[in-house]
Design a protein around this motif. Structure first.
Motif, PDB file in Angstrom:
ATOM      1  N   UNK A  22      31.749  -3.674  -0.734  1.00  0.00           N
ATOM      2  CA  UNK A  22      32.946  -4.082  -1.449  1.00  0.00           C
ATOM      3  C   UNK A  22      33.551  -2.850  -2.123  1.00  0.00           C
ATOM      4  N   UNK A  23      34.882  -2.784  -2.175  1.00  0.00           N
ATOM      5  CA  UNK A  23      35.542  -1.643  -2.803  1.00  0.00           C
ATOM      6  C   UNK A  23      36.605  -2.122  -3.782  1.00  0.00           C
ATOM      7  N   UNK A  24      36.929  -1.268  -4.743  1.00  0.00           N
ATOM      8  CA  UNK A  24      37.986  -1.600  -5.697  1.00  0.00           C
ATOM      9  C   UNK A  24      39.316  -0.976  -5.248  1.00  0.00           C
ATOM     10  N   UNK A  25      40.328  -1.106  -6.072  1.00  0.00           N
ATOM     11  CA  UNK A  25      41.667  -0.621  -5.712  1.00  0.00           C
ATOM     12  C   UNK A  25      41.701   0.893  -5.546  1.00  0.00           C
ATOM     13  N   UNK A  26      40.715   1.606  -6.089  1.00  0.00           N
ATOM     14  CA  UNK A  26      40.653   3.063  -5.988  1.00  0.00           C
ATOM     15  C   UNK A  26      39.751   3.525  -4.844  1.00  0.00           C
ATOM     16  N   UNK A  29      33.027   2.250  -4.360  1.00  0.00           N
ATOM     17  CA  UNK A  29      32.051   1.241  -3.964  1.00  0.00           C
ATOM     18  C   UNK A  29      31.680   0.385  -5.169  1.00  0.00           C
ATOM     19  N   UNK A  30      31.881  -0.911  -5.048  1.00  0.00           N
ATOM     20  CA  UNK A  30      31.607  -1.835  -6.151  1.00  0.00           C
ATOM     21  C   UNK A  30      30.263  -2.522  -5.982  1.00  0.00           C
ATOM     22  N   UNK A  31      29.577  -2.725  -7.083  1.00  0.00           N
ATOM     23  CA  UNK A  31      28.431  -3.621  -7.151  1.00  0.00           C
ATOM     24  C   UNK A  31      28.721  -4.640  -8.237  1.00  0.00           C
ATOM     25  N   UNK A  32      28.619  -5.915  -7.878  1.00  0.00           N
ATOM     26  CA  UNK A  32      28.881  -7.009  -8.809  1.00  0.00           C
ATOM     27  C   UNK A  32      27.572  -7.681  -9.180  1.00  0.00           C
ATOM     28  N   UNK A  33      27.345  -7.825 -10.463  1.00  0.00           N
ATOM     29  CA  UNK A  33      26.168  -8.577 -10.918  1.00  0.00           C
ATOM     30  C   UNK A  33      26.579  -9.439 -12.096  1.00  0.00           C
ATOM     31  N   UNK A  34      26.340 -10.714 -11.970  1.00  0.00           N
ATOM     32  CA  UNK A  34      26.760 -11.598 -13.045  1.00  0.00           C
ATOM     33  C   UNK A  34      26.327 -13.029 -12.825  1.00  0.00           C
ATOM     34  N   UNK A  35      27.167 -13.945 -13.325  1.00  0.00           N
ATOM     35  CA  UNK A  35      26.754 -15.345 -13.402  1.00  0.00           C
ATOM     36  C   UNK A  35      27.941 -16.273 -13.178  1.00  0.00           C
ATOM     37  N   UNK A  36      27.617 -17.465 -12.722  1.00  0.00           N
ATOM     38  CA  UNK A  36      28.613 -18.520 -12.682  1.00  0.00           C
ATOM     39  C   UNK A  36      28.946 -18.957 -14.103  1.00  0.00           C
ATOM     40  N   UNK A 368      27.971   0.252 -11.026  1.00  0.00           N
ATOM     41  CA  UNK A 368      28.967  -0.778 -10.760  1.00  0.00           C
ATOM     42  C   UNK A 368      30.183  -0.257 -10.021  1.00  0.00           C
ATOM     43  N   UNK A 369      30.462   1.031 -10.060  1.00  0.00           N
ATOM     44  CA  UNK A 369      31.566   1.607  -9.298  1.00  0.00           C
ATOM     45  C   UNK A 369      31.218   3.052  -8.967  1.00  0.00           C
ATOM     46  N   UNK A 370      31.105   3.365  -7.679  1.00  0.00           N
ATOM     47  CA  UNK A 370      30.720   4.709  -7.234  1.00  0.00           C
ATOM     48  C   UNK A 370      31.907   5.354  -6.529  1.00  0.00           C
ATOM     49  N   UNK A 371      32.296   6.519  -7.025  1.00  0.00           N
ATOM     50  CA  UNK A 371      33.404   7.272  -6.433  1.00  0.00           C
ATOM     51  C   UNK A 371      32.864   8.124  -5.298  1.00  0.00           C
ATOM     52  N   UNK A 372      32.539   7.467  -4.199  1.00  0.00           N
ATOM     53  CA  UNK A 372      31.984   8.165  -3.056  1.00  0.00           C
ATOM     54  C   UNK A 372      31.196   7.219  -2.184  1.00  0.00           C
ATOM     55  N   UNK A 373      30.388   7.786  -1.303  1.00  0.00           N
ATOM     56  CA  UNK A 373      29.583   7.017  -0.356  1.00  0.00           C
ATOM     57  C   UNK A 373      28.141   6.964  -0.831  1.00  0.00           C
ATOM     58  N   UNK A 374      27.645   5.762  -1.082  1.00  0.00           N
ATOM     59  CA  UNK A 374      26.279   5.591  -1.568  1.00  0.00           C
ATOM     60  C   UNK A 374      25.293   5.839  -0.432  1.00  0.00           C
ATOM     61  N   UNK A 375      24.339   6.715  -0.697  1.00  0.00           N
ATOM     62  CA  UNK A 375      23.268   6.959   0.273  1.00  0.00           C
ATOM     63  C   UNK A 375      22.041   6.101  -0.039  1.00  0.00           C
ATOM     64  N   UNK A 376      21.740   5.932  -1.318  1.00  0.00           N
ATOM     65  CA  UNK A 376      20.635   5.067  -1.723  1.00  0.00           C
ATOM     66  C   UNK A 376      20.849   4.649  -3.171  1.00  0.00           C
ATOM     67  N   UNK A 377      20.365   3.464  -3.481  1.00  0.00           N
ATOM     68  CA  UNK A 377      20.487   2.925  -4.843  1.00  0.00           C
ATOM     69  C   UNK A 377      19.381   1.903  -5.024  1.00  0.00           C
TER      70      UNK A 377
END
Length: 444
Positions: A22-26, A29-36, A368-377
């Motif tokens: 998933x990506x944001x407007x910029x 790379x986005x990571x979402x963690x949360x709740x209903x 939660x937002x990475x300005x680039x390409x994630x290799x590992x997390x």
């Protein structure tokens, strides 16, 4: 512009392609963690009354950046063609709280057992057609009500009747038109846990794949078109039937939209009925293998829309949360647990806002937002160490954002990168263009 999603690391056990992120407007790379977040009891004037600013303030304080907000068609359109401006205003108020506390929101068109005609919420009674078939309530097993003839026939009419198709699409056009430009809105979940009508002699997995292929796929394409008529940029989330929770691959086909997210749920029937987690049963492994086929085949991100058992204090539940968090991190762009409320049952926290047993394991450091390409997390829950490695973008956004749960954390960055700023719950990394960056987060 609707930019294509970036590629994600390959997940083990799949024979499809890599799952995009998933990506944001910029383009980050986005990571979402949360709740209903929900209010199923409040209707009309009391709709959404149980949802308060505290929900978003407390979630963000514990490191969560995502809320799946339940909204109901029966409240939005109580009579055909008459949309409640008051209800839209209530949704907007909730979104304002989310924006204030920097929480992304997924607007979920929720239904349980179709809707009010069967004692639940979702599709309005005026849009419920049963052909006079019987319905018997199951107060001790509400999910069994999905298999009542009247409920199954109601789904068939929703999928097939032209006037109901138009009404459902117009409902989504109204929602998307109102909230297309709201800064808190990240996506639209087009329908919660869709079901359908089984044919004589058909087993449940076969029926689910047929319903997904023949009814849900064209429905999602119709609804995506309705959204795009008024909103070109917001992500569209599509769900399979809940049967995928048993490790059954979906039968969904291609959704012809450039910003689609696959949004399965992660529930096990035995655990929902009160059983403990059995690590030896291989359920999580089977689920992961099955659920990653569709997004790998069609090249779309994954965000799990609901997960979490009812009874969190059984002997193996600590192991369950650790195994589940590791699995979700291998293939998904995020998740929303069920549910952020203050009490018992499924609630994430008690009345004082303290995590209920084992649910504290959902609060980890993450990028939660990475300005680039994630290799590992990955986060090692045993050592309490989070490690991120990425190649920073050569152009565009440069700031990477970390989310930190409560507690003292040390953040270190290497590889032509610096910790730009750190504050309770957050840290920002600034890297040189095109640099290989390593980030380590440790307790203390």
């Amino acid at each position: 512009m609707l930019a294509p999603p970036a590629a994600h690391a390959e997940s083990p056990g799949r024979d499809a392609g890599p799952i995009p992120v998933l990506t944001d407007a910029h383009g980050r790379t986005l990571t979402l963690r949360g709740w209903n977040v929900e209010d199923k009891a409040g209707r009309g004037e009391n709709a959404l009354a149980a949802v308060t600013e505290r929900h978003f303030r407390d979630m963000r304080a514990k490191g969560f950046n995502f809320a799946r907000l339940l909204v109901f068609w029966d409240d939005l359109e109580p009579r055909p063609g008459q949309y409640s401006q008051a209800y839209l205003g209530k949704i907007e108020r909730v979104l304002g709280w989310a924006e204030k506390h920097d929480v992304h929101v997924l607007i979920d068109a929720h239904q349980d057992v179709f809707g009010p005609a069967f004692g639940h919420r979702g599709v309005p009674e005026w849009a419920t057609r049963t052909d006079g078939l019987p319905f018997t309530p199951h107060p001790d097993d509400w999910f069994a009500e999905y298999f009542e003839p009247a409920v199954q026939r109601a789904f068939t009419h929703l999928y097939q009747d032209e006037d109901l198709r138009r009404a459902q699409a117009e409902m989504w056009r109204v929602l998307a038109d109102r909230f297309a430009d709201h800064p808190a809105v990240l996506g639209y979940d087009l329908i919660n846990e869709p079901m359908g009508e089984l044919r004589e002699g058909e087993d449940l997995p076969t029926a689910a794949r047929r319903i997904e292929r023949e009814q849900l796929t064209p429905m999602y394409n119709r609804l995506a078109d309705a959204v795009r008529a008024v909103d070109r940029d917001t992500w569209v989330f599509v769900e399979p039937t809940p049967i995928v929770g048993e490790g059954v691959p979906t039968g969904l086909g291609r959704i012809d939209d450039p910003k689609v997210v696959y949004a399965p749920h992660f529930y096990n029937a035995g655990m929902e009925a009160g059983a403990d987690y059995d690590p030896a049963a291989g359920w999580i492994e089977a689920y992961e293998q099955a659920v990653t086929r569709y997004p790998g085949e069609y090249g779309i991100p994954v965000v799990v829309g609901e997960w979490g058992p009812l009874n969190n204090s059984l002997p193996n539940m600590n192991r369950f949360y650790r195994d589940a968090m590791a699995s979700l991190g291998r293939y998904g762009s995020g998740w929303a647990g069920y549910v952020w409320c203050y009490g018992g049952g499924y609630c994430a926290v008690d009345g004082a806002g303290t995590f209920r047993t084992n649910k504290e394991l959902t609060a980890e450091p993450y990028a939660e937002a990475v300005a680039g390409t994630v290799r590992s997390s990955a986060y090692d829950s045993g050592s309490g160490v989070y490690r991120l490695e990425y190649d920073s973008a050569r152009r565009g956004a440069r700031r990477t954002e970390l989310s930190l749960p409560p507690g003292p954390w040390k953040v270190a960055a290497g590889g032509k990168a610096v910790v730009l700023r750190k504050e309770p719950g957050r840290a920002w990394i600034l890297a040189a263009p095109g640099a290989r960056v390593t980030v380590t987060v440790t307790r203390g």
